[in-house]
Design a protein around this motif. Structure first.
Motif, short mmCIF file in Angstrom:
data_model
loop_
_atom_site.label_atom_id
_atom_site.label_comp_id
_atom_site.label_asym_id
_atom_site.label_seq_id
_atom_site.Cartn_x
_atom_site.Cartn_y
_atom_site.Cartn_z
N UNK A 264 0.83 -1.20 0.00
CA UNK A 264 0.00 0.00 0.00
C UNK A 264 0.87 1.26 0.00
N UNK A 265 1.90 1.28 0.85
CA UNK A 265 2.79 2.44 0.89
C UNK A 265 3.40 2.71 -0.49
N UNK A 266 3.83 1.64 -1.15
CA UNK A 266 4.47 1.77 -2.45
C UNK A 266 3.50 2.32 -3.50
N UNK A 271 5.31 7.27 2.75
CA UNK A 271 6.47 6.83 3.53
C UNK A 271 6.42 7.52 4.89
N UNK A 272 5.44 7.12 5.66
CA UNK A 272 5.24 7.67 6.99
C UNK A 272 4.39 6.70 7.81
N UNK A 421 8.57 2.62 8.85
CA UNK A 421 7.19 3.10 8.80
C UNK A 421 6.20 1.96 8.61
N UNK A 422 6.55 0.98 7.78
CA UNK A 422 5.67 -0.18 7.61
C UNK A 422 5.55 -0.97 8.91
N UNK A 423 6.69 -1.14 9.60
CA UNK A 423 6.67 -1.87 10.87
C UNK A 423 5.90 -1.12 11.94
N UNK A 424 5.98 0.22 11.92
CA UNK A 424 5.25 1.00 12.92
C UNK A 424 3.75 0.77 12.82
#
Length: 450
Positions: A264-266, A271-272, A421-424
């Motif tokens: 989803x981020x990609x 990138x947050x 950010x993905x791990x957060x």
């Protein structure tokens, strides 16, 4: 070379077609870009020599893939279980040094990079030690075991300026690239909702893995494996099924959600960390002593857009991400991406007019048709289009990007910041579940707060 493993996704792909393809008006095959820039052999002086830390289920896949890339060589392996020393040599196909001590790889000047696939609670320490020792690092997902670990990993990577890549491979997928192209072109208009779903329904999918039959305190360094976690007696099931416990893993969020979040981020260019997360769920089926939920729905907010995540280990469902906007939907699944256009306007007179007297209703209908009916032969015919390609966990090109960056020193998209950010998002989902409260990321204190 004979393959020694098959991934879960490869197994499922043998019995599944493109999910949602029945909705498509036409299907277009996607050709992956050429993987290698040159067919010429890589000079010995330009070879990337790596050591692998962790040769378990994921490590086996990484090692088997990496050694098939041109100009890439595995020169050492580390694992706390001696049986995996034997496995590493089988995969590489020649004798290589093996050890239980990862710092021996870090001290080896012939090693350029470290590929690590260890339980989550060991990620931070090995990662920080590796970049501090001057090694570039490929780290399996989720990048960190906690928000604090992630902060420390980002700081270490920035301080040492090493090449880093996190192993959630969607950013290297031709399917995700097509979804991003469609989104960036405005194919679905203004984004209003993202829906992500994933479901499994079998013991292996729920991490009830069979331990190595010969595992014993004599051939595994149990105390080191426990690391910073509470001390416990040797337990082969804990060793094999560590994903079930938050002391070592990150549950459904860290094992499965992180793939969906990274994709989803990609696609959206995010990138947050999410602004907020609210989770619920529980242990409904796999009552085997685990303390992480086997059903874990989460509602996130990114840039004022709600994103709903549904994860379950109780029912097998297609793995799908739907990007919903004013002009339609982009549906991304394991083996394809579909664009389903929508007009977003009235295609017929409003049914609200049925509540009017006949004289008003008929006048409204007449005027509406005069203003909106298309000319004969020019009727709109929006058509769904599906794109088929390799499955979107594209490990081979993802690892190739890493080793090419080690050579070129050019930064990667899915670096330590992207991975953090993905791990957060996963840590926020877990914290919300365990606290039984919505949470948010506080940038000033770098902590998750209720």
């Amino acid at each position: 070379m004979k393959r020694l493993h098959f991934s879960r996704r490869e197994f499922l792909q043998t019995t599944a077609g493109v999910a949602g393809s029945s909705m498509a008006g036409k299907i277009i095959p996607l050709d992956a870009p050429p993987l290698f820039a040159s067919a010429n052999p890589v000079a010995p002086s330009d070879r990337v020599r790596f050591g692998i830390v962790g040769v378990g289920m994921e490590g086996t896949s990484l090692l088997s893939t990496a050694i098939q890339l041109p100009g890439v060589e595995c020169v050492a392996a580390c694992d706390l279980y001696d049986g995996r020393h034997e496995l590493a040599r089988e995969i590489v196909g020649k004798p290589i040094p093996t050890t239980r001590r990862y710092k021996e790889l870090l001290n080896n000047k012939d090693i350029d990079a470290i590929v690590m696939a260890v339980p989550d609670h060991w990620h931070k320490q090995i990662f920080v030690d590796a970049v501090t020792a001057g090694k570039d690092v490929y780290c399996e997902k989720p990048m960190s075991h906690s928000a604090a670990d992630g902060v420390a990993m980002v700081e270490a990577a920035k301080k040492t300026d090493r090449i880093t890549q996190i192993g959630a491979q969607r950013t290297s997928s031709v399917l995700c690239a097509k979804a991003k192209e469609l989104y960036d072109s405005g194919a679905i208009g203004e984004l209003s909702l993202v829906e992500m779903t994933l479901g499994r329904n079998d013991p292996t999918g729920a991490w009830e893995y069979p331990p190595p039959p010969d595992l014993s305190p004599e051939n595994v360094d149990w105390d080191t494996w426990l690391g910073t976690a509470p001390k416990k007696p040797f337990d082969p099931y804990l060793f094999a099924r560590w994903r079930c416990w938050k002391e070592y893993g990150t549950g459904l969020a860290g094992d499965l959600m992180v793939h969906l979040i990274s994709g989803m981020q990609f696609v959206l260019g995010i990138n947050e960390a999410p602004k907020k997360a609210s989770a619920f769920g529980g242990i409904y089926r796999w009552k085997d002593g685990r303390n992480t939920p086997d059903v874990h729905p989460v509602l996130f907010e990114y840039k004022n857009v709600p994103m709903y995540m549904r994860l379950t280990l109780g029912t097998e469902t297609s793995e799908i991400t739907r990007f919903m906007g004013s002009k339609g939907i982009i549906e991304l699944n394991e083996f394809g991406v579909t664009h389903i256009p929508q007009a977003g306007v009235d295609l017929a007179p409003s049914y609200y007019a049925n509540a009017l007297p006949a004289r008003l209703k008929n006048a409204y209908f007449t005027k509406w048709h005069e203003e909106h009916d298309p000319k004969p032969g020019q009727e709109p015919a929006p058509e769904s289009v599906s794109y088929k390609g390799d499955d979107y966990d594209d490990l081979r090109p993802h690892m190739w990007k890493f080793f090419e960056a080690v050579r070129s020193r050019k930064p990667l998209l899915q670096d330590v910041v992207f991975g953090h950010h993905a791990a957060l998002a996963c840590h926020m989902a877990n914290e919300s579940y365990y606290r039984n409260s919505p949470v948010h990321w506080d940038e000033s204190s770098q902590t998750i707060k209720s």
